[in-house]
Write an enzyme that holds these catalytic residues in place. Structure first.
Site, short mmCIF file in Angstrom:
data_model
loop_
_atom_site.label_atom_id
_atom_site.label_comp_id
_atom_site.label_asym_id
_atom_site.label_seq_id
_atom_site.Cartn_x
_atom_site.Cartn_y
_atom_site.Cartn_z
N TYR A 49 0.80 -1.07 0.02
CA TYR A 49 -0.02 0.08 -0.02
C TYR A 49 0.87 1.23 0.08
O TYR A 49 0.40 2.32 -0.25
CB TYR A 49 -0.99 0.09 1.23
CG TYR A 49 -1.98 -1.29 1.39
CD1 TYR A 49 -2.26 -1.89 0.27
CD2 TYR A 49 -2.63 -1.37 2.53
CE1 TYR A 49 -3.12 -2.89 0.46
CE2 TYR A 49 -3.51 -2.57 2.85
CZ TYR A 49 -3.60 -3.05 1.65
OH TYR A 49 -4.53 -4.31 1.73
N HIS A 64 1.41 -11.85 1.38
CA HIS A 64 0.18 -10.99 0.95
C HIS A 64 -0.31 -11.96 -0.36
O HIS A 64 -1.75 -11.58 -0.60
CB HIS A 64 0.56 -9.55 0.21
CG HIS A 64 -0.24 -8.60 0.14
ND1 HIS A 64 -0.20 -7.44 0.22
CD2 HIS A 64 -1.67 -8.73 -0.30
CE1 HIS A 64 -1.36 -6.69 -0.11
NE2 HIS A 64 -2.34 -7.44 -0.24
N THR A 108 -12.50 -3.21 6.08
CA THR A 108 -13.07 -2.34 5.24
C THR A 108 -12.36 -1.08 4.88
O THR A 108 -11.15 -0.85 5.87
CB THR A 108 -14.35 -1.74 5.92
OG1 THR A 108 -13.85 -1.19 7.64
CG2 THR A 108 -15.41 -2.77 6.33
#
Length: 281
Positions: free
Chosen positions: A48, A103, A231
């Site tokens: 990210y 990941h 979320t």
């Protein structure tokens, strides 16, 4: 905010609702706001590119580290996981992660590749740099290859999971039988990425019955399926909406309707290049 906990096979527990930290340049303020509202489980990843901002937000929040549950994931650093976690710990200004995941599985060309990577993960856990270790985006063959060489089995698999991608061949129950709990990302797909799908009317009706939103209904469906809900948002007001999911309880009929109607439609958002169009694995 009282977020329910899900036990992992290694004796640790994971909060079932997560504030993912993949935001825009307002990241620091948003993470601080999330923490202030009680979202103590933060989902991060080196992919990210936001670890330094999240680390600063955690420090500025003033919340003791032991109250937080920080998940992180390795991808780019897969060839040297020891160096990768050390760099991530430095950026996030912490001594350990509560959960550390590989990941994506697409680095591996053989079962031996999975097992070499997992050996490093086991060493990280033994060194105390991660309380729990697991994987993300792994399919059944990837998990089988990992388990075949594991001394410490993975405790978690974070996958795309929502009513339009419920995973075929009883995959979730198979994961649990093998000691892995499940986390969901892109769980709000029926509301945001496929809003005109067959759940349009049922979600609106069920939300109205509970005086809440379709988003809260979807999160509650995920949680009642014993899956950790991850979320994301760029809007602070969305955090309050996510919190509503913990204040409602869908009936068994409502849960089943979402499951049944959702299963009539297929929509995958992540890594589609690795799957055939109708592949629900």
């Amino acid at each position: 905010m009282d977020i329910p906990l899900l036990p992992l096979c290694d004796g640790n527990q994971i909060p079932m609702e997560v504030g993912d930290t993949k935001f825009d340049q307002r990241l620091v303020d948003l993470v601080k706001t999330a923490i202030e509202k009680g979202f103590y489980h933060l989902d991060c990843a080196e992919m990210y590119g936001t670890e330094e901002e999240v680390g600063r937000a955690i420090q500025e929040s003033g919340v003791p580290r032991e109250k937080l549950f920080i998940t992180n994931k390795v991808a780019q650093g897969i060839d040297d996981i020891h160096a990768a976690i050390q760099e991530s710990l430095k950026k996030l200004q912490t001594d350990y992660f509560d959960l550390y995941l590989i990941h994506i599985p697409f680095f591996a060309n053989s079962d031996a590749d999975f097992q070499r990577a997992w050996k490093s993960m086991e060493e990280i856990k033994r060194a105390g740099k991660a309380k729990s270790i697991g994987v993300s985006n792994y399919l059944r063959p990837h998990v089988k290859a990992t388990l075949a060489g594991a001394t410490i089995p993975p405790s978690f698999n974070q996958i795309e999971f929502h009513p339009y991608l419920q995973r075929g061949d009883n995959y979730l129950s198979w994961l649990r039988e093998n000691g892995l709990q499940v986390g969901s990302f892109k769980g709000l797909t029926p509301a945001f990425r496929a809003p005109d799908g067959p759940l349009l009317e049922p979600l609106a009706r069920i939300a109205k019955a509970h005086d809440t939103t379709e988003v809260a209904v979807l999160i509650n469906w995920i949680i009642q399926n014993k899956v950790v809900a991850v979320t994301t948002t760029t809007k602070p007001e969305r955090l309050d909406e996510y919190a509503q999911a913990l204040k409602i309880k869908l009936t068994q009929d409502e849960l089943q309707e979402i499951t049944d109607v959702g299963s009539t439609y297929h929509f995958r958002t992540s890594w589609p290049e690795h799957f055939e169009a109708d592949d629900r694995s």
